[in-house]
Design a protein around this motif. Sequence first.
Motif, PDB file in Angstrom:
ATOM      1  N   ASN A 164      33.095  37.877  37.620  1.00 48.62           N
ATOM      2  CA  ASN A 164      32.325  37.189  38.654  1.00 48.62           C
ATOM      3  C   ASN A 164      32.458  37.892  39.999  1.00 48.62           C
ATOM      4  O   ASN A 164      33.533  38.350  40.383  1.00 48.62           O
ATOM      5  N   SER A 165      31.335  37.959  40.728  1.00 46.68           N
ATOM      6  CA  SER A 165      31.321  38.701  41.988  1.00 46.68           C
ATOM      7  C   SER A 165      32.141  38.040  43.085  1.00 46.68           C
ATOM      8  O   SER A 165      32.784  38.722  43.882  1.00 46.68           O
ATOM      9  N   ARG A 166      32.117  36.710  43.126  1.00 46.66           N
ATOM     10  CA  ARG A 166      32.796  36.039  44.238  1.00 46.66           C
ATOM     11  C   ARG A 166      34.291  36.325  44.265  1.00 46.66           C
ATOM     12  O   ARG A 166      34.817  36.721  45.312  1.00 46.66           O
ATOM     13  N   PRO A 167      35.055  36.119  43.162  1.00 43.19           N
ATOM     14  CA  PRO A 167      36.488  36.433  43.228  1.00 43.19           C
ATOM     15  C   PRO A 167      36.749  37.916  43.489  1.00 43.19           C
ATOM     16  O   PRO A 167      37.721  38.263  44.156  1.00 43.19           O
ATOM     17  N   ARG A 168      35.866  38.795  43.002  1.00 44.70           N
ATOM     18  CA  ARG A 168      36.038  40.216  43.294  1.00 44.70           C
ATOM     19  C   ARG A 168      35.886  40.468  44.789  1.00 44.70           C
ATOM     20  O   ARG A 168      36.664  41.202  45.393  1.00 44.70           O
ATOM     21  N   ALA A 169      34.867  39.845  45.377  1.00 48.99           N
ATOM     22  CA  ALA A 169      34.637  40.010  46.815  1.00 48.99           C
ATOM     23  C   ALA A 169      35.812  39.462  47.626  1.00 48.99           C
ATOM     24  O   ALA A 169      36.269  40.081  48.599  1.00 48.99           O
ATOM     25  N   GLU A 170      36.310  38.302  47.228  1.00 46.60           N
ATOM     26  CA  GLU A 170      37.430  37.687  47.961  1.00 46.60           C
ATOM     27  C   GLU A 170      38.691  38.547  47.860  1.00 46.60           C
ATOM     28  O   GLU A 170      39.400  38.736  48.861  1.00 46.60           O
ATOM     29  N   ASP A 171      38.969  39.071  46.666  1.00 45.07           N
ATOM     30  CA  ASP A 171      40.185  39.869  46.492  1.00 45.07           C
ATOM     31  C   ASP A 171      40.086  41.207  47.211  1.00 45.07           C
ATOM     32  O   ASP A 171      41.067  41.682  47.810  1.00 45.07           O
ATOM     33  N   THR A 173      38.307  41.775  49.884  1.00 48.99           N
ATOM     34  CA  THR A 173      38.408  41.453  51.308  1.00 48.99           C
ATOM     35  C   THR A 173      39.852  41.213  51.704  1.00 48.99           C
ATOM     36  O   THR A 173      40.314  41.676  52.760  1.00 48.99           O
ATOM     37  N   LEU A 201      29.331  45.179  44.063  1.00 50.75           N
ATOM     38  CA  LEU A 201      29.278  43.720  44.056  1.00 50.75           C
ATOM     39  C   LEU A 201      27.864  43.199  43.970  1.00 50.75           C
ATOM     40  O   LEU A 201      27.586  42.186  43.333  1.00 50.75           O
ATOM     41  N   SER A 203      24.040  41.859  45.684  1.00 50.87           N
ATOM     42  CA  SER A 203      23.623  40.785  46.572  1.00 50.87           C
ATOM     43  C   SER A 203      24.113  39.442  46.022  1.00 50.87           C
ATOM     44  O   SER A 203      24.079  39.223  44.803  1.00 50.87           O
ATOM     45  N   TRP A 205      26.763  39.605  48.070  1.00 48.00           N
ATOM     46  CA  TRP A 205      28.107  39.963  48.509  1.00 48.00           C
ATOM     47  C   TRP A 205      28.133  41.291  49.249  1.00 48.00           C
ATOM     48  O   TRP A 205      29.046  41.587  49.966  1.00 48.00           O
TER      49      TRP A 205
END
Length: 205
Positions: A164-171, A173, A201, A203, A205
Amino acid sequence: FDEIRPVLAACVELYDRFYEDADKRAKMEERVRADYKQVPASVRIDFLLELNRRAAKHWDFEKAQELAQAAQRVVEGARWSPEHHIPLTAKVAEAFHRAQDERKAKLEAGVALAMFESERDRIVDIFRPEALLPLAEAFHAMEDWASALEVYKTAVHESVQNVNSRPRAEDLTATCLSLARHGVQPDNGLRQRILAEFDNLGSPW
């Protein structure tokens, strides 16, 4: 807990402000140690590490070492999941470094790294970077630049294991924030990997 925590925080500030007054300093430390038994172990560790930080700030390395040892005992005396145990051990390593006990600092950092390597598969992928970043920061504080960069690279690798893109983006960051806050200069390999993973990531993100 909500009532005790601000009291303990105030005691830490007074401990720092009146550090040169041995009697007042001892009273503040005694108050922290007496009251923190009523809060969770992780919070007790935080307060011990904060006292360690203040003692080191005043060049009292003997006291800083004593407080690092106290934090170590709390860590070792409780049961933790690997994703919590690893960063706590890394923070203890950094506390020993502040106390100028480099032998214990390197030992604890090595324990944390070995723990990640042996327990990696037990840690849910989204929690692996969170476990690793305090260790990278500890190595950086100890001026072990090579080990710090290697752990940051591992954190980036682990950041993109989830589909999933969201946890990848959060980690990713969180890793960038850690690098910035601690003044770590990434090498070309780490920089290019971070940029490439952000590009992957997609869009929005």
